[in-house]
Write a protein that holds these residues in place. Structure first.
Motif, PDB file in Angstrom:
ATOM      1  N   VAL A   1       0.660  -1.173   0.247  1.00  0.00           N
ATOM      2  CA  VAL A   1      -0.021  -0.219   0.509  1.00  0.00           C
ATOM      3  C   VAL A   1       0.957   1.225   0.283  1.00  0.00           C
ATOM      4  N   ALA A   2       0.942   2.409  -1.190  1.00  0.00           N
ATOM      5  CA  ALA A   2       2.013   3.415  -0.906  1.00  0.00           C
ATOM      6  C   ALA A   2       0.978   4.526  -0.341  1.00  0.00           C
ATOM      7  N   PRO A   3       1.744   5.278   0.232  1.00  0.00           N
ATOM      8  CA  PRO A   3       2.059   6.318   1.385  1.00  0.00           C
ATOM      9  C   PRO A   3       0.628   6.998   1.240  1.00  0.00           C
ATOM     10  N   ALA A   4       0.794   7.656  -0.310  1.00  0.00           N
ATOM     11  CA  ALA A   4      -0.667   8.821  -0.295  1.00  0.00           C
ATOM     12  C   ALA A   4      -1.880   8.163  -0.227  1.00  0.00           C
ATOM     13  N   VAL A   5      -2.213   6.483  -0.404  1.00  0.00           N
ATOM     14  CA  VAL A   5      -3.151   5.988  -0.350  1.00  0.00           C
ATOM     15  C   VAL A   5      -3.752   6.707   1.181  1.00  0.00           C
TER      16      VAL A   5
ATOM     17  N   SER B   1      14.017   9.340  -8.688  1.00  0.00           N
ATOM     18  CA  SER B   1      13.215   8.463  -9.826  1.00  0.00           C
ATOM     19  C   SER B   1      11.705   7.654  -9.780  1.00  0.00           C
ATOM     20  N   CYS B   2      11.916   8.013  -8.992  1.00  0.00           N
ATOM     21  CA  CYS B   2      10.411   7.158  -8.052  1.00  0.00           C
ATOM     22  C   CYS B   2       8.914   7.600  -8.582  1.00  0.00           C
ATOM     23  N   CYS B   3       8.917   8.808  -9.421  1.00  0.00           N
ATOM     24  CA  CYS B   3       7.392   8.533 -10.341  1.00  0.00           C
ATOM     25  C   CYS B   3       7.473   8.905 -11.416  1.00  0.00           C
TER      26      CYS B   3
ATOM     27  N   SER C   1      11.664   2.840  -8.401  1.00  0.00           N
ATOM     28  CA  SER C   1      10.849   2.875  -7.395  1.00  0.00           C
ATOM     29  C   SER C   1      10.233   2.342  -5.628  1.00  0.00           C
ATOM     30  N   PRO C   2       9.390   2.885  -5.088  1.00  0.00           N
ATOM     31  CA  PRO C   2       9.329   2.175  -4.339  1.00  0.00           C
ATOM     32  C   PRO C   2       8.755   0.655  -4.555  1.00  0.00           C
ATOM     33  N   GLN C   3       7.822   1.324  -5.768  1.00  0.00           N
ATOM     34  CA  GLN C   3       6.533   0.410  -6.374  1.00  0.00           C
ATOM     35  C   GLN C   3       7.599  -1.249  -6.717  1.00  0.00           C
ATOM     36  N   GLN C   4       8.466  -0.678  -7.426  1.00  0.00           N
ATOM     37  CA  GLN C   4       9.113  -1.812  -8.310  1.00  0.00           C
ATOM     38  C   GLN C   4      10.211  -2.467  -7.170  1.00  0.00           C
TER      39      GLN C   4
ATOM     40  N   VAL D   1      -1.447  -1.416  -4.029  1.00  0.00           N
ATOM     41  CA  VAL D   1      -2.561   0.013  -4.324  1.00  0.00           C
ATOM     42  C   VAL D   1      -1.882   1.137  -4.222  1.00  0.00           C
ATOM     43  N   MET D   2      -2.545   1.877  -5.393  1.00  0.00           N
ATOM     44  CA  MET D   2      -1.510   3.698  -5.803  1.00  0.00           C
ATOM     45  C   MET D   2      -2.570   4.523  -5.483  1.00  0.00           C
ATOM     46  N   PRO D   3      -1.914   5.925  -5.222  1.00  0.00           N
ATOM     47  CA  PRO D   3      -3.121   6.828  -5.626  1.00  0.00           C
ATOM     48  C   PRO D   3      -2.895   7.354  -7.267  1.00  0.00           C
ATOM     49  N   CYS D   4      -2.011   6.431  -8.206  1.00  0.00           N
ATOM     50  CA  CYS D   4      -1.569   7.049  -9.197  1.00  0.00           C
ATOM     51  C   CYS D   4      -1.829   5.561 -10.557  1.00  0.00           C
ATOM     52  N   LEU D   5      -2.063   6.397 -11.409  1.00  0.00           N
ATOM     53  CA  LEU D   5      -2.673   5.429 -12.594  1.00  0.00           C
ATOM     54  C   LEU D   5      -1.518   5.151 -13.662  1.00  0.00           C
ATOM     55  N   ALA D   6      -0.053   6.331 -13.886  1.00  0.00           N
ATOM     56  CA  ALA D   6       0.975   5.853 -13.950  1.00  0.00           C
ATOM     57  C   ALA D   6       1.471   4.416 -14.066  1.00  0.00           C
ATOM     58  N   LYS D   7       0.978   4.247 -12.398  1.00  0.00           N
ATOM     59  CA  LYS D   7       1.780   3.040 -11.324  1.00  0.00           C
ATOM     60  C   LYS D   7       1.593   1.466 -12.457  1.00  0.00           C
ATOM     61  N   LYS D   8       0.437   1.568 -12.694  1.00  0.00           N
ATOM     62  CA  LYS D   8      -0.258   0.590 -13.790  1.00  0.00           C
ATOM     63  C   LYS D   8       0.617   0.355 -15.015  1.00  0.00           C
TER      64      LYS D   8
ATOM     65  N   ILE E   1       6.356  10.404   4.250  1.00  0.00           N
ATOM     66  CA  ILE E   1       6.396  12.035   3.425  1.00  0.00           C
ATOM     67  C   ILE E   1       7.024  11.864   1.939  1.00  0.00           C
ATOM     68  N   PHE E   2       7.116  10.155   1.376  1.00  0.00           N
ATOM     69  CA  PHE E   2       7.240  10.360  -0.125  1.00  0.00           C
ATOM     70  C   PHE E   2       5.793  10.702  -1.378  1.00  0.00           C
ATOM     71  N   GLY E   3       4.966  10.588   0.178  1.00  0.00           N
ATOM     72  CA  GLY E   3       3.352  10.781  -0.606  1.00  0.00           C
ATOM     73  C   GLY E   3       2.791  12.806  -0.942  1.00  0.00           C
TER      74      GLY E   3
ATOM     75  N   GLY F   1       1.673  16.053  -5.394  1.00  0.00           N
ATOM     76  CA  GLY F   1       2.794  14.580  -4.848  1.00  0.00           C
ATOM     77  C   GLY F   1       1.751  13.493  -5.510  1.00  0.00           C
ATOM     78  N   CYS F   2       2.108  12.971  -4.697  1.00  0.00           N
ATOM     79  CA  CYS F   2       0.963  11.811  -4.785  1.00  0.00           C
ATOM     80  C   CYS F   2       0.073  11.936  -4.560  1.00  0.00           C
ATOM     81  N   ILE F   3      -0.255  12.630  -2.960  1.00  0.00           N
ATOM     82  CA  ILE F   3      -1.697  12.811  -2.395  1.00  0.00           C
ATOM     83  C   ILE F   3      -2.618  13.159  -3.728  1.00  0.00           C
TER      84      ILE F   3
HETATM   85 FE1  HC0 Z   1       4.130   7.827  -4.504  1.00  0.00          FE
HETATM   86 FE2  HC0 Z   1       5.613   6.524  -4.381  1.00  0.00          FE
HETATM   87  S1  HC0 Z   1       5.131   7.838  -2.865  1.00  0.00           S
HETATM   88  S2  HC0 Z   1       5.342   7.026  -6.548  1.00  0.00           S
HETATM   89  O1  HC0 Z   1       4.142   9.365  -5.431  1.00  0.00           O
HETATM   90  O2  HC0 Z   1       8.847   7.111  -4.849  1.00  0.00           O
HETATM   91  O3  HC0 Z   1       1.853   6.452  -7.127  1.00  0.00           O
HETATM   92  O4  HC0 Z   1       1.769   7.474  -2.790  1.00  0.00           O
HETATM   93  O5  HC0 Z   1       3.813   4.477  -3.803  1.00  0.00           O
HETATM   94  O6  HC0 Z   1       6.457   3.822  -6.174  1.00  0.00           O
HETATM   95  O7  HC0 Z   1       6.406   5.392  -1.822  1.00  0.00           O
HETATM   96  C1  HC0 Z   1       2.918   6.950  -5.323  1.00  0.00           C
HETATM   97  C2  HC0 Z   1       2.562   7.470  -3.244  1.00  0.00           C
HETATM   98  C3  HC0 Z   1       4.366   5.885  -3.921  1.00  0.00           C
HETATM   99  C4  HC0 Z   1       6.276   4.596  -5.048  1.00  0.00           C
HETATM  100  C5  HC0 Z   1       6.155   5.555  -2.633  1.00  0.00           C
HETATM  101  C6  HC0 Z   1       7.749   7.371  -4.555  1.00  0.00           C
END
Ligand code: HC0
Ligand code: SF4
Length: 582
Positions: free
Chosen positions: A232-236, A307-309, A332-335, A361-368, A425-427, A514-516
């Motif tokens: 589960v990503a930080p911003a979720v 380089s995580c976005c 990135s953390p996901q990967q 589970v990500m706040p993001c569509l680019a993560k797909k 705070i990555f989020g 940011g990811c939020i």
């Molecule tokens: Fe993010 Fe991430 S902080 S990109 O914004 O770096 O999506 O929440 O999961 O991977 O950790 C998004 C958020 C993440 C990643 C992390 C980074």
């Protein structure tokens, strides 16, 4: 200011304001559809194309769109006469006349602004029967364009071009045939689209939406042969609650863990753990690059870019192919999470990687999209199998009928469930570089960092340049550039390229806040206050933690001791670093 009257009420309005804003200032609501103004990020969509917001001015026969008509001294405005109600109803009926009647199955159902207006105006049948368009559906791994539902509000175009400066979406063709599409009506995947998802975030209808993988998750969980784990990503955790009526920014981490466990995931892990891991690699790279730079090594470049976005990575690959030696090579953390799960954890557990399903589970569509990149797979088996958005998780929880707000709080599973506040705070914008600075400071100076809060790195201005005087490079303070939103990123990179701005490190996040503010978060319908509250929510989690530096995470230390050796070791390189492609 000028003096005007709205519905008989005297108002003093700033000279250049529109009738719409003047009305809003005294609590008069005029319905809008194409119009969207997110002032704090400089987004304003004023095509005045839908005509929902028309008003009467000085008894004049012509009607004026209040979103673009400026107030003038002495104006007398009516916003709600019976005639106006009829006009608006007709506007809606015309829009609905050629709109697919798919509300029951539409991904935006319940969030669609056209649907909401149709309900408000009690439209029970549509007097006009329009011709239906039949464009093909553009199916990318992240975003789906279902252009038959496009109402030509042009919000996506404004977002993509003015705020993100990606210039992917434009109005093409004429008359009935006109739609918003990439040049030559290409599929998004064949363009420089970054999959930032910000067009989806502002689309008022179902023309743009995420590729939904919720049933893939349900099926994986039902498959007895598979072990299914989730990160589960930080911003979720500061946004999901909104889907269940909680205030934006409410921390629902513990409830998310309970919900995922009740759904049947074998292990519930935290992307935050991998965010700490990212800092280990990125801060090491930063230290090495600073040392190389000081030693005048011609092969070493500063600034280092985070380089995580994934949307940012795709943006730089397309737009700055000559600068690809600058981003950190850290994944990135996901990967990082997924590759550690499949190459280390699975082996420890005696599970074949092909029998392990990693869901994020990500706040993001680019993560797909990131999950689908070929370099993040082994023999055709992806490291991240399925990436779902915050919204999709909310749907899964609703399907299961869980009473989310009453769920007990649970803890993530070990060993990938513990994280520092630096990971949280990555989020939010500025967080990744603040987290890296907390660690890099200690590693470069050899001193203990007592005050971990770098307030100067926080804030919501599009571009921020901040200095860290505690960290000296050749007699001057370590200088950091931060940008969120791809337009701001472009502006910052151009200044760096031209030498106008000199910094040692840069953090870029593709989305505002940011990811939020990611494209997979609960819809904010243009209310940026929601993103500010999520920002505060994230900061509160960091403030409340004992552990606030990534390199002090005991489970991270254990991972290096048992499996990886040192940061940037051969093994760490093989698993945790990547390459970029022009
Ligand atoms: Fe993010 Fe991430 S902080 S990109 O914004 O770096 O999506 O929440 O999961 O991977 O950790 C998004 C958020 C993440 C990643 C992390 C980074
Ligand atoms: Fe433009 Fe981002 Fe939408 Fe792609 S995802 S079309 S880059 S706004």
């Amino acid at each position: 200011t000028v003096k005007i009257k709205i519905n008989g009420i005297e108002v003093e309005a700033p000279k250049n304001s529109t009738i719409l804003t003047a009305a809003k200032s005294i609590g008069i609501n005029i319905p809008t559809l194409c119009h969207l103004n997110i002032g704090s990020i400089g987004f304003i969509n004023n095509h005045a194309s839908c005509r929902m917001c028309v008003v009467e001015v000085n008894g004049n026969e012509n009607l004026y769109p209040s979103c673009e008509t400026k107030v003038q001294e002495g104006m007398e405005i009516i916003t709600n006469s019976t005639e106006l109600m009829h006009v608006r109803k007709t506007v809606l009926e015309l829009l609905l006349s050629n709109h697919p009647k798919e509300c029951l199955t539409c991904s935006k159902s319940g969030e669609c602004e056209l649907q909401t207006l149709a309900q408000e105006f009690k439209i029970k049948d549509i007097r006009f029967e329009g011709e239906q368009s039949t464009y093909r559906i553009d199916n990318s791994p992240a975003i789906i364009r279902d252009i038959d539902k496009c109402i030509m509000c042009r919000r996506c175009e404004t977002m993509c071009n003015s705020i993100q400066t990606c210039n992917i979406l434009h109005a093409v063709n004429r008359g009935f045939e006109s739609v918003v599409a990439p040049t030559h009506e290409k599929d998004l995947e064949d363009t420089g689209c970054t999959f930032c998802g910000q067009c989806v975030a502002v689309c008022p209808v179902g023309a743009l939406h995420e590729r939904d993988y919720t049933w893939d998750v349900v099926e994986a969980l039902a498959n007895k042969k598979k072990k299914v784990i989730v990160q589960v990503a930080p911003a979720v955790r500061v946004a999901l609650g909104e889907e269940f009526g909680l205030e934006p920014g409410t921390d629902v981490t513990g409830k998310i863990v309970s919900a995922l466990r009740m759904m049947g995931f074998d292990y519930v892990f935290d992307t935050n753990f991998a965010a700490d891991l990212t800092i280990m690699e990125e801060a090491t790279e930063l230290k090495k690059r600073v040392e190389g730079y000081l030693a005048k090594d011609p092969d070493v470049k500063l600034p280092i870019l985070t380089s995580c976005c994934p949307a940012w990575v795709k943006f730089i690959e397309h737009n700055y192919p000559d600068m690809l030696d600058i981003p950190s090579s850290a994944k990135s953390p996901q990967q990082m999470f997924s590759v550690v799960a499949k190459e280390i954890w699975a082996k420890d557990m005696g599970v074949d990687r092909n029998d392990l399903v990693v869901v994020s589970v990500m706040p993001c569509l680019a993560k797909k999209y990131e999950a689908s990149r070929e370099e993040f797979s082994k023999n055709g088996n992806p490291d991240t199998d399925i990436s779902i958005s915050t919204r999709e998780l909310a749907e899964l929880i609703k399907q299961k009928g869980f009473n989310f707000t009453n769920l007990p709080d649970s803890e993530f599973d070990a060993p990938y469930g513990t994280s520092s506040g630096a990971a949280d705070i990555f989020g939010r914008t500025g967080g990744v570089i603040e987290a890296a600075t907390r660690t890099a400071y200690e590693w470069i100076t050899g001193n203990e960092l007592e005050k971990v809060d770098f307030e100067q790195l926080r804030g919501l201005e599009g571009i921020r340049i901040a200095e860290v005087p505690e960290l000296q490079i050749e007699g001057s303070a370590f200088r950091i550039g931060i940008a969120h939103g791809l337009g701001a990123a472009r502006e910052l990179l151009d200044k760096i390229k031209s030498g106008e701005e000199v910094v040692h490190a840069i953090e870029i996040m593709a989305c505002k806040g940011g990811c939020i503010g990611g494209g997979g978060q609960p819809y904010h319908h243009g209310n940026f206050e929601i993103i500010k509250k999520r920002f505060e929510g994230i900061q509160a989690i960091d403030n409340g933690k004992e552990l606030r530096k990534s390199h002090e995470n005991p489970y991270i230390k254990q991972l290096y001791e048992k499996h990886l050796g040192e940061p940037m070791s051969h093994k760490a390189h093989e698993l945790l670093h990547t390459k970029y492609f022009a």
